[in-house]
Scaffold this motif. Structure first.
Motif, PDB file in Angstrom:
ATOM      1  N   ILE A  92       0.835  -1.207   0.000  1.00 27.99           N
ATOM      2  CA  ILE A  92       0.000   0.000   0.000  1.00 27.99           C
ATOM      3  C   ILE A  92       0.869   1.256   0.000  1.00 27.99           C
ATOM      4  O   ILE A  92       0.612   2.222  -0.727  1.00 27.99           O
ATOM      5  CB  ILE A  92      -0.961  -0.008   1.210  1.00 27.99           C
ATOM      6  N   LEU A  93       1.940   1.244   0.813  1.00 20.51           N
ATOM      7  CA  LEU A  93       2.831   2.402   0.895  1.00 20.51           C
ATOM      8  C   LEU A  93       3.563   2.649  -0.429  1.00 20.51           C
ATOM      9  O   LEU A  93       3.842   3.792  -0.801  1.00 20.51           O
ATOM     10  CB  LEU A  93       3.852   2.197   2.022  1.00 20.51           C
ATOM     11  N   LEU A  94       3.859   1.556  -1.149  1.00 22.03           N
ATOM     12  CA  LEU A  94       4.587   1.675  -2.417  1.00 22.03           C
ATOM     13  C   LEU A  94       3.682   1.922  -3.620  1.00 22.03           C
ATOM     14  O   LEU A  94       4.167   2.217  -4.719  1.00 22.03           O
ATOM     15  CB  LEU A  94       5.408   0.402  -2.661  1.00 22.03           C
ATOM     16  N   PHE A  95       2.380   1.820  -3.404  1.00 26.67           N
ATOM     17  CA  PHE A  95       1.444   1.883  -4.529  1.00 26.67           C
ATOM     18  C   PHE A  95       1.528   3.178  -5.345  1.00 26.67           C
ATOM     19  O   PHE A  95       1.401   3.140  -6.577  1.00 26.67           O
ATOM     20  CB  PHE A  95       0.010   1.652  -4.054  1.00 26.67           C
ATOM     21  N   PRO A  96       1.770   4.350  -4.717  1.00 26.19           N
ATOM     22  CA  PRO A  96       1.917   5.576  -5.537  1.00 26.19           C
ATOM     23  C   PRO A  96       3.034   5.449  -6.569  1.00 26.19           C
ATOM     24  O   PRO A  96       2.918   5.967  -7.683  1.00 26.19           O
ATOM     25  CB  PRO A  96       2.234   6.659  -4.494  1.00 26.19           C
ATOM     26  N   LEU A  97       4.119   4.736  -6.226  1.00 21.92           N
ATOM     27  CA  LEU A  97       5.210   4.520  -7.180  1.00 21.92           C
ATOM     28  C   LEU A  97       4.764   3.579  -8.294  1.00 21.92           C
ATOM     29  O   LEU A  97       5.173   3.735  -9.448  1.00 21.92           O
ATOM     30  CB  LEU A  97       6.435   3.951  -6.460  1.00 21.92           C
ATOM     31  N   SER A  98       3.917   2.619  -7.941  1.00 24.68           N
ATOM     32  CA  SER A  98       3.385   1.712  -8.959  1.00 24.68           C
ATOM     33  C   SER A  98       2.507   2.463  -9.957  1.00 24.68           C
ATOM     34  O   SER A  98       2.494   2.146 -11.155  1.00 24.68           O
ATOM     35  CB  SER A  98       2.573   0.584  -8.306  1.00 24.68           C
ATOM     36  N   LEU A  99       1.774   3.461  -9.476  1.00 24.69           N
ATOM     37  CA  LEU A  99       0.944   4.280 -10.364  1.00 24.69           C
ATOM     38  C   LEU A  99       1.806   5.002 -11.393  1.00 24.69           C
ATOM     39  O   LEU A  99       1.408   5.156 -12.556  1.00 24.69           O
ATOM     40  CB  LEU A  99       0.132   5.297  -9.552  1.00 24.69           C
ATOM     41  N   ILE A 100       2.997   5.417 -10.974  1.00 23.96           N
ATOM     42  CA  ILE A 100       3.926   6.062 -11.902  1.00 23.96           C
ATOM     43  C   ILE A 100       4.357   5.064 -12.979  1.00 23.96           C
ATOM     44  O   ILE A 100       4.395   5.393 -14.165  1.00 23.96           O
ATOM     45  CB  ILE A 100       5.154   6.616 -11.144  1.00 23.96           C
ATOM     46  N   THR A 101       4.661   3.822 -12.557  1.00 28.58           N
ATOM     47  CA  THR A 101       5.040   2.763 -13.498  1.00 28.58           C
ATOM     48  C   THR A 101       3.922   2.527 -14.512  1.00 28.58           C
ATOM     49  O   THR A 101       4.158   2.405 -15.715  1.00 28.58           O
ATOM     50  CB  THR A 101       5.346   1.444 -12.758  1.00 28.58           C
ATOM     51  N   ILE A 102       2.686   2.481 -14.008  1.00 30.24           N
ATOM     52  CA  ILE A 102       1.525   2.247 -14.873  1.00 30.24           C
ATOM     53  C   ILE A 102       1.352   3.380 -15.885  1.00 30.24           C
ATOM     54  O   ILE A 102       1.088   3.144 -17.071  1.00 30.24           O
ATOM     55  CB  ILE A 102       0.248   2.073 -14.017  1.00 30.24           C
ATOM     56  N   LEU A 103       1.521   4.605 -15.415  1.00 28.72           N
ATOM     57  CA  LEU A 103       1.378   5.762 -16.309  1.00 28.72           C
ATOM     58  C   LEU A 103       2.470   5.793 -17.383  1.00 28.72           C
ATOM     59  O   LEU A 103       2.203   6.089 -18.550  1.00 28.72           O
ATOM     60  CB  LEU A 103       1.412   7.060 -15.497  1.00 28.72           C
ATOM     61  N   ILE A 104       3.707   5.490 -16.975  1.00 25.57           N
ATOM     62  CA  ILE A 104       4.814   5.466 -17.940  1.00 25.57           C
ATOM     63  C   ILE A 104       4.531   4.431 -19.029  1.00 25.57           C
ATOM     64  O   ILE A 104       4.706   4.699 -20.223  1.00 25.57           O
ATOM     65  CB  ILE A 104       6.150   5.161 -17.225  1.00 25.57           C
ATOM     66  N   THR A 105       4.071   3.246 -18.614  1.00 27.78           N
ATOM     67  CA  THR A 105       3.745   2.183 -19.565  1.00 27.78           C
ATOM     68  C   THR A 105       2.623   2.618 -20.497  1.00 27.78           C
ATOM     69  O   THR A 105       2.677   2.395 -21.717  1.00 27.78           O
ATOM     70  CB  THR A 105       3.331   0.892 -18.827  1.00 27.78           C
ATOM     71  N   TYR A 106       1.606   3.259 -19.947  1.00 25.74           N
ATOM     72  CA  TYR A 106       0.459   3.722 -20.735  1.00 25.74           C
ATOM     73  C   TYR A 106       0.906   4.688 -21.839  1.00 25.74           C
ATOM     74  O   TYR A 106       0.539   4.534 -23.006  1.00 25.74           O
ATOM     75  CB  TYR A 106      -0.561   4.404 -19.823  1.00 25.74           C
ATOM     76  N   PHE A 107       1.733   5.676 -21.464  1.00 29.63           N
ATOM     77  CA  PHE A 107       2.162   6.672 -22.442  1.00 29.63           C
ATOM     78  C   PHE A 107       3.153   6.092 -23.454  1.00 29.63           C
ATOM     79  O   PHE A 107       3.161   6.490 -24.623  1.00 29.63           O
ATOM     80  CB  PHE A 107       2.760   7.893 -21.740  1.00 29.63           C
ATOM     81  N   LYS A 108       3.965   5.128 -23.020  1.00 31.44           N
ATOM     82  CA  LYS A 108       4.859   4.453 -23.967  1.00 31.44           C
ATOM     83  C   LYS A 108       4.054   3.758 -25.062  1.00 31.44           C
ATOM     84  O   LYS A 108       4.359   3.854 -26.247  1.00 31.44           O
ATOM     85  CB  LYS A 108       5.724   3.417 -23.230  1.00 31.44           C
ATOM     86  N   LYS A 109       3.012   3.034 -24.636  1.00 33.74           N
ATOM     87  CA  LYS A 109       2.182   2.300 -25.598  1.00 33.74           C
ATOM     88  C   LYS A 109       1.461   3.246 -26.546  1.00 33.74           C
ATOM     89  O   LYS A 109       1.253   2.941 -27.724  1.00 33.74           O
ATOM     90  CB  LYS A 109       1.167   1.424 -24.859  1.00 33.74           C
ATOM     91  N   LYS A 110       1.074   4.414 -26.040  1.00 30.34           N
ATOM     92  CA  LYS A 110       0.347   5.382 -26.853  1.00 30.34           C
ATOM     93  C   LYS A 110       1.256   6.152 -27.810  1.00 30.34           C
ATOM     94  O   LYS A 110       0.870   6.449 -28.946  1.00 30.34           O
ATOM     95  CB  LYS A 110      -0.395   6.381 -25.949  1.00 30.34           C
ATOM     96  N   LEU A 111       2.467   6.478 -27.345  1.00 31.61           N
ATOM     97  CA  LEU A 111       3.312   7.405 -28.087  1.00 31.61           C
ATOM     98  C   LEU A 111       4.383   6.749 -28.955  1.00 31.61           C
ATOM     99  O   LEU A 111       4.812   7.332 -29.954  1.00 31.61           O
ATOM    100  CB  LEU A 111       3.990   8.387 -27.112  1.00 31.61           C
ATOM    101  N   ILE A 112       4.830   5.561 -28.563  1.00 31.22           N
ATOM    102  CA  ILE A 112       5.894   4.918 -29.340  1.00 31.22           C
ATOM    103  C   ILE A 112       5.312   4.292 -30.610  1.00 31.22           C
ATOM    104  O   ILE A 112       4.366   3.506 -30.564  1.00 31.22           O
ATOM    105  CB  ILE A 112       6.620   3.838 -28.504  1.00 31.22           C
ATOM    106  N   LYS A 113       5.907   4.633 -31.725  1.00 35.36           N
ATOM    107  CA  LYS A 113       5.451   4.091 -33.002  1.00 35.36           C
ATOM    108  C   LYS A 113       5.999   2.683 -33.193  1.00 35.36           C
ATOM    109  O   LYS A 113       7.192   2.435 -33.051  1.00 35.36           O
ATOM    110  CB  LYS A 113       5.939   4.982 -34.151  1.00 35.36           C
ATOM    111  N   LYS A 114       5.116   1.752 -33.502  1.00 34.27           N
ATOM    112  CA  LYS A 114       5.532   0.362 -33.722  1.00 34.27           C
ATOM    113  C   LYS A 114       6.155   0.205 -35.105  1.00 34.27           C
ATOM    114  O   LYS A 114       5.637   0.729 -36.090  1.00 34.27           O
ATOM    115  CB  LYS A 114       4.340  -0.585 -33.581  1.00 34.27           C
TER     116      LYS A 114
END
Length: 309
Positions: free
Chosen positions: A18-40
């Protein structure tokens, strides 16, 4: 620095997660934007990616090796591609010793571009699911029955590289272990079209270990999976030694364990992957349990692979 996997990753969600979860949210957001912005980027050679969502110890490299050997029998010319990490020497050696065509490169994309000009007609990308720049023909995600998704959270509050919703973009799941209807339902609720297969490890040199006692060593992603396999095959283990994944043994360290083992009339047993870390020490009474990865409904699995490529 190599670290042990946190034990809380595989337990019910607790205070540390629970204490580390805010850092996990950052990981999730980074992954989300990578998938959206990186051209395959698309390649002419079909790419089968074997990866994982749970970090480490899911059997992706043995699955890659099995795939390469089976596709090789289909009048195709496959090659295994893997990103080079200096600390992953053990996995590099495991592949080299079990399949003839293997390419290592610090950049997966550059490796694939070079292979476009070769006569290989299928690429098996060992560990590249989170490389969003590469468009895959087929993606396989591996799980192990003992860990599955752990506490279900993303790094660092849990053991997942990305959210389980990543299975929406996956065609096949391989579960190493026994059938698990509840987990299947969870997977199918995310992606109803996904194919699910089961695998297991079959020891092929058990005759070497009869009527002996052992000290068992494991420096892999999930050491308990190895110890369970040893126990299931009725090998007598006097003592267990657990190390971080990709741990590099020192010769003196192994010699000291050997002396202790000899005092108890025992030998050392380890995984094949661990054995490649100490092979050059040329020490006696050190054994590795050679296993082959077997797949239930193998013909159906190969039919699906053949259709995909």
């Amino acid at each position: 620095m190599m670290l042990f996997k946190p034990k809380f990753w595989d337990k019910k969600i607790g205070i540390i997660s629970i204490l580390l979860f805010p850092l996990s949210l950052i990981t999730i957001l980074i992954t989300y934007f990578k998938k959206k912005l990186i051209k395959k980027e698309t390649f002419t050679t079909p790419i089968i990616c074997v990866g994982n969502i749970y970090i480490g110890g899911t059997g992706k490299t043995p699955t890659s090796i099995l795939l390469a050997n089976e596709i090789d029998k289909l009048d195709k010319k496959p090659v295994i591609v893997r990103k080079f990490y200096k600390s992953h020497f053990d996995e590099h050696e495991l592949i080299k010793n079990n399949f003839k065509d293997f390419v290592l490169n610090k950049n997966r994309f550059e490796a694939l571009k070079k292979l476009e000009k070769s006569d290989f007609d299928v690429v098996i990308l060992d560990d590249g699911l989170q490389d969003y720049k590469i468009k895959k023909k087929l993606s396989i995600v591996c799980f192990n029955q003992n860990q599955l998704i752990g506490n279900g959270l993303v790094i660092p509050s849990g053991p997942l590289r990305e959210n389980l919703n990543a299975l929406k973009d996956v065609e096949l799941v391989m579960i190493n272990g026994k059938k698990n209807k509840d987990f299947e339902d969870k997977i199918l609720s995310i992606n109803a079209k996904i194919k699910i297969f089961y695998s297991y490890y079959k020891p092929i040199n058990l005759e070497n270990f009869k009527k002996k006692k052992f000290f068992a060593l494991a420096g892999i992603g999930n050491p308990q999976n190895f110890f369970d396999l040893v126990k299931e095959n009725h090998l007598e283990v006097k003592k267990k030694f657990i190390y971080p994944d990709h741990y590099r043994f020192a010769k003196e360290e192994i010699e000291n364990i050997l002396k202790e083992a000899e005092n108890e009339n025992a030998e050392i047993i380890m995984t094949e992957k661990d054995y490649y870390k100490i092979k050059d020490f040329k020490l006696k009474k050190i054994n590795f349990l050679k296993v082959s990865l077997e797949i239930h409904q193998k013909e159906e699995f190969l039919k699906f692979i053949k259709k995909s490529i």
